[in-house]
Design an enzyme around this catalytic site. Structure first.
Site, PDB file in Angstrom:
ATOM      1  CD  GLU A  53     -10.519  55.173  50.757  1.00 40.99           C
ATOM      2  OE1 GLU A  53      -9.565  55.728  50.208  1.00 40.99           O
ATOM      3  OE2 GLU A  53     -10.379  54.491  51.787  1.00 40.99           O
ATOM      4  N   GLY A  84     -10.849  47.495  57.318  1.00 41.09           N
ATOM      5  CA  GLY A  84     -10.114  47.454  58.571  1.00 41.09           C
ATOM      6  C   GLY A  84     -10.276  48.733  59.348  1.00 41.09           C
ATOM      7  CG  MET A 116     -12.615  55.775  56.144  1.00 43.31           C
ATOM      8  SD  MET A 116     -11.668  55.583  54.606  1.00 43.31           S
ATOM      9  CE  MET A 116     -11.636  57.276  54.038  1.00 43.31           C
ATOM     10  CD  GLU A 117      -7.947  57.131  54.523  1.00 43.66           C
ATOM     11  OE1 GLU A 117      -7.741  57.320  53.309  1.00 43.66           O
ATOM     12  OE2 GLU A 117      -8.196  56.001  55.000  1.00 43.66           O
ATOM     13  CG  ASN A 118     -13.814  58.760  58.313  1.00 42.61           C
ATOM     14  OD1 ASN A 118     -13.992  58.656  57.113  1.00 42.61           O
ATOM     15  ND2 ASN A 118     -14.206  57.835  59.181  1.00 42.61           N
ATOM     16  CD  GLU A 173      -6.740  53.788  58.634  1.00 45.35           C
ATOM     17  OE1 GLU A 173      -7.108  54.742  57.907  1.00 45.35           O
ATOM     18  OE2 GLU A 173      -6.530  52.652  58.178  1.00 45.35           O
ATOM     19  CG  HIS A 207      -4.341  57.455  55.324  1.00 47.00           C
ATOM     20  ND1 HIS A 207      -3.884  57.570  54.030  1.00 47.00           N
ATOM     21  CD2 HIS A 207      -4.713  56.148  55.467  1.00 47.00           C
ATOM     22  CE1 HIS A 207      -3.966  56.393  53.426  1.00 47.00           C
ATOM     23  NE2 HIS A 207      -4.458  55.517  54.282  1.00 47.00           N
ATOM     24  CD  GLU A 266      -5.349  53.319  51.442  1.00 45.44           C
ATOM     25  OE1 GLU A 266      -4.744  52.986  52.484  1.00 45.44           O
ATOM     26  OE2 GLU A 266      -6.416  53.936  51.469  1.00 45.44           O
TER      27      GLU A 266
END
Length: 839
Positions: free
Chosen positions: A126, A265, A267-269, A300, A303, A322
């Site tokens: 991202e 911080g 990441m919402e993979n 996360e 998301h 977000e």
């Protein structure tokens, strides 16, 4: 030339031409190279016959391009794009290349652990960085399925969005992992994590499916991994979200990977969430650190539905992605975990971030105009996250929680695996609630600035309200007066505690709203507007309420109203309405008994800022002495071994003007305090700031802590020293050195130090010269590390302000650079205004 930028218009034009179907991506991590890896991508996609477009690849060394079976000359690859012409209705593109490993946290980051020499890789995509790893149509609305094939050393763990398959032997000592195709998703939430990771597994058994869970970290952090607590929060989150969304988790398995040198911080993979591995705590932390980690885990996870399952069409709706996760994290934490006061923590920390950001010259609507990728990258800010979350909390109060979640459920069902715009969500919320939200959206999402609310009233001789109004104001530049759903609390002293004795909830709008419900009520000791923090607005206390606050800040029987009062006092200090000395006195009176440890940390930072930045030169020494002695007394009074003791010692280290007490604490001279690795670095860095710890002591401490964290702490301690050579070395490392991203950040945030004005004076001009070109040379993320913490704020002066103003008038730098410098300039001007306020 576009370089690595992409405009919204270009993305829209490309989406009108093509429709992506599948990606087949083969990555070879076994090349005899420390800098590059193999990347072969095959994309199938539909297109308007005869059309032309482009596909993205950054820093690739291409060996072949094949489109529909025909070779394409590699000269078609230029300026991070491969030109595609003569497209058919159905197309297959194959690109063979090598790509570059990253040391900046963008793309595929490669890390060798100094503790044991083990290798760790992970991706961070991202906003637009999947194109640094494989060939992509890099925009969120061109979703596809992804099939990854990863060749790596056989002993490695390899994780992606799909469940990890059994590896197939390749060459000697290497294997290939053939992952099953993913669900349809955007490029930016695909992921690869590979290396010698340690794994712990578990299972969540919910109402829909069993979800395999994994937690991963480096081998050198295994002794510190508290997987049980991470799994606990994870299971509580899944149970909560599946219940309120009435929809099972959509991506099968759920891995959480704690990775080194991480830019963000987390990441919402999809199904493979990455976190910065500082969240594996190797030293004692206060409860606020565990609360923040839980909040991040839940953020996360939210998301997975809002962002991954249903994704924004373009980055204009980054805020919605977000803000929803920010709101959902606090909401779920308060309702599903042990951190039941999470909204208090939000008010004490995240909301202050939003208020600051919203009063900068770079403020923007929550629904920002993200016209290109550079604008997007600059808007990962307090407005996008915390103001947006506050607006959603206000929306929940406006439409009602039941109807809000009913609208969300309809939204997820209708748009699963697709892309949406804000109007799609508002339509479902309007249907569920019966409320018209077009005007609400215009007021809250399409305007900038923060309103200020104040109670204006009259009383008779018996102290009974004869009139009561809420006045709302806005600054001239952003004059919108919004509708607010607020609560008003009346607080009185009852048996030594400040207790809410009356609460009303009402809608306000316009410049003045009469509150008839309070007529005939007696004026209380304290009137709290926006009680329960339902809306987003600054509040001002009337004189009697403020006097009560000064005398009784510690006696509130609940944490949230106290948080709102702390916030009001800090706003007044920043707005040059309250002398810094008064704020410092208030903090010293109340921080020792504050129950919310997030508030404790925030207040201690704010108090130091009030001393160092918001106090005039002729008064700073006296106030600094009061701050230091007050903290020392609080340290001595704190319960041995308590979270307060640890937080106060950290703050004292930042405030200490001499070495004696610091040395005593470092040598274990404080009852109940474990001087562990991170606290040793805190104390040593404080000594280095004073010039009382030099290179020999830093090297000796680094010998005790041969980790990447130790290296980052050592770099910080060197940069903070009051030595010309230390400042020069630190400057070169941040601005032009080949330094890993987190080490660079540690150095940058230790450069500007109050009380080092003579050393830092030459760097005012150097900063402004550097600012002209750093973003083009380093990219947005690394430029931020130079432009934000190196801004000359630590020793504010009118002369510095004048130089910055002159630079802003004539600069040819780009919009993102001007934004960061303007934000620093605003902080500087605010500091000078605050310094002019006399006690």
């Amino acid at each position: 030339m576009p370089g690595t930028n992409l405009t919204r218009e270009e993305a829209s034009e490309r989406a009108a031409i093509i429709s992506t179907e599948t990606y087949d991506v083969a990555l070879d991590l076994t090349l005899d190279s420390e800098t590059r890896f193999g990347s072969t991508t095959t994309i199938t996609f539909g297109a308007t016959p005869g059309a032309s477009t482009f596909v993205d690849l950054v820093d690739g060394e291409i060996t072949s391009i094949t489109l529909n079976g025909a070779d394409v000359d590699v000269s078609a690859y230029t300026d991070s794009r491969i030109a595609l012409t003569g497209l058919a209705e159905k197309n297959e593109l194959r690109v063979e290349a090598t790509c570059a490993y990253s040391r900046s946290g963008e793309g595929l980051h490669r890390f060798v652990d100094p503790v044991d020499g083990r290798f760790y890789l992970y991706t961070q995509f991202e906003v637009p960085d999947a194109r640094r790893v494989f060939t992509t149509f890099e925009q969120p609305n061109l979703k596809a399925t992804f099939e990854f094939h990863i060749t790596a050393p056989s002993s490695w763990e390899v994780v992606s969005n799909s469940p990890t398959p059994e590896p197939v032997p390749a060459a000697e000592g290497t294997s290939t992992w053939h992952f099953a195709p993913t669900k349809r998703m955007s490029t930016y939430i695909t992921a690869l994590i590979a290396g010698e990771y340690h794994q712990v597994t578990d299972t969540y058994k919910g109402a829909y499916d069993e979800i395999p869970l994994g937690v991963f970290c480096r081998q050198s952090l295994v002794e510190h991994l508290d997987a049980d607590d991470i799994f606990l929060i994870t299971k509580q989150g899944f149970e909560f979200f599946e219940n309120v969304f009435e929809m099972g988790y959509p991506f099968g398995k759920y891995d959480q990977l704690f990775v080194p040198e991480y830019n963000m911080g987390a990441m919402e993979n999809a199904g493979a969430v990455t976190f910065r591995d500082e969240m594996i705590f190797r030293s004692r932390q206060t409860v606020s650190a565990y609360e923040q980690r839980a909040n991040t885990i839940l953020h996360e996870m939210a998301h997975m539905w809002f962002g991954d399952l249903v994704t924004m069409n373009w980055w204009d709706d980054l805020w919605l992605n977000e803000s929803f996760a920010e709101f959902a994290a606090s909401h779920s934490s308060a309702n599903a975990t042990r951190f039941t006061d999470s909204w208090t923590s939000f008010t004490n920390s995240r909301k202050n971030w939003a208020y600051r950001q919203d009063q900068l010259p770079s403020t923007h609507p929550i629904a920002a105009d993200n016209y290109d990728l550079h604008a997007v990258e600059a808007n990962f800010d307090g407005i996008t996250y915390a103001k947006g979350a506050s607006a959603l909390k206000q929306l929940v109060a406006w439409v009602g929680e039941k109807d809000f979640f009913a609208g969300l459920r309809a939204y997820f069902t209708k748009h699963a695996y697709g892309n949406t715009e804000l109007s799609d969500l508002l339509s479902e919320l309007e249907t569920a609630s019966g409320r018209e939200l077009g005007d609400w959206s215009k007021e809250w999402l399409q305007t900038s600035g923060v309103n200020t609310l104040k109670a204006v009233f009259e009383t008779n001789d018996e102290g009974i309200f004869t009139s009561f109004n809420i006045e709302q104001t806005a600054i001239e530049a952003y004059p919108t007066l919004r509708r607010h759903r607020i609560a008003i609390g009346l607080y009185n002293q009852v048996e030594g505690q400040l207790v809410r004795t009356e609460r009303i909830e009402t809608d306000i709008r316009g410049a003045s709203t009469p509150i008839a419900e309070l007529l005939d009520h007696a004026q209380p000791d304290l009137i709290l507007i926006n009680d329960d923090d339902l809306t987003y607005a600054k509040i001002r206390l009337d004189d009697r309420s403020f006097d009560t606050l000064i005398e009784s800040i510690a006696s509130f029987d609940e944490s949230l109203p106290r948080a709102l009062c702390w916030g009001s006092a800090w706003d007044m200090t920043r707005d040059a309405e309250l002398p810094a000395s008064d704020f410092v006195a208030l903090v010293l009176a109340g921080v020792g008994s504050e129950t919310d440890l997030t508030a404790v940390s925030s207040l201690l930072r704010q108090g130091l800022t009030a001393v160092n930045i918001y106090t005039a030169d002729d008064a700073r020494t006296d106030l600094a002495e009061k701050w230091e002695s007050g903290l020392r007394a609080l340290v001595d009074e704190a319960e041995a071994g308590s979270d307060h003791q640890l937080a106060l010692v950290r703050a004292y280290a930042n405030a200490a003007s001499g070495p004696v007490r610091l040395r005593e604490i470092l040598d274990g001279g404080l009852e109940g305090l474990a001087v562990d690795t991170d606290l040793r670095w805190t104390l040593l860095t404080a000594l280095a700031r004073l010039g009382e710890a030099g290179e020999a002591e830093i090297v000796a401490e680094l010998e005790r802590d041969k980790t990447i964290s130790g290296q980052e702490h050592a770099a910080s301690a060197r940069a903070i020293q009051p030595l010309a050579e230390s400042k020069a070395a630190a400057w070169d490392a941040v601005v032009s050195g080949d330094v890993p991203n987190e080490t660079r950040r540690s150095i940058a945030y230790s450069f500007q130090v109050s009380g080092q004005s003579e050393l830092l004076e030459p760097y005012v001009d150097r900063y402004l010269t550097m600012a002209e070109t750093v973003l083009e040379e380093k990219g947005v993320w690394m430029a931020q590390v130079a432009l934000i913490p190196l801004f000359p704020l630590a020793n504010p002066s009118q002369a510095t302000l004048d130089k910055v103003d002159a630079w802003l008038e004539k600069t040819q730098a780009g919009a993102a650079t001007v934004r960061y410098v303007s934000e620093g300039r605003d902080d500087l001007a605010r500091a000078l205004r605050a310094q002019a306020v006399k006690a």
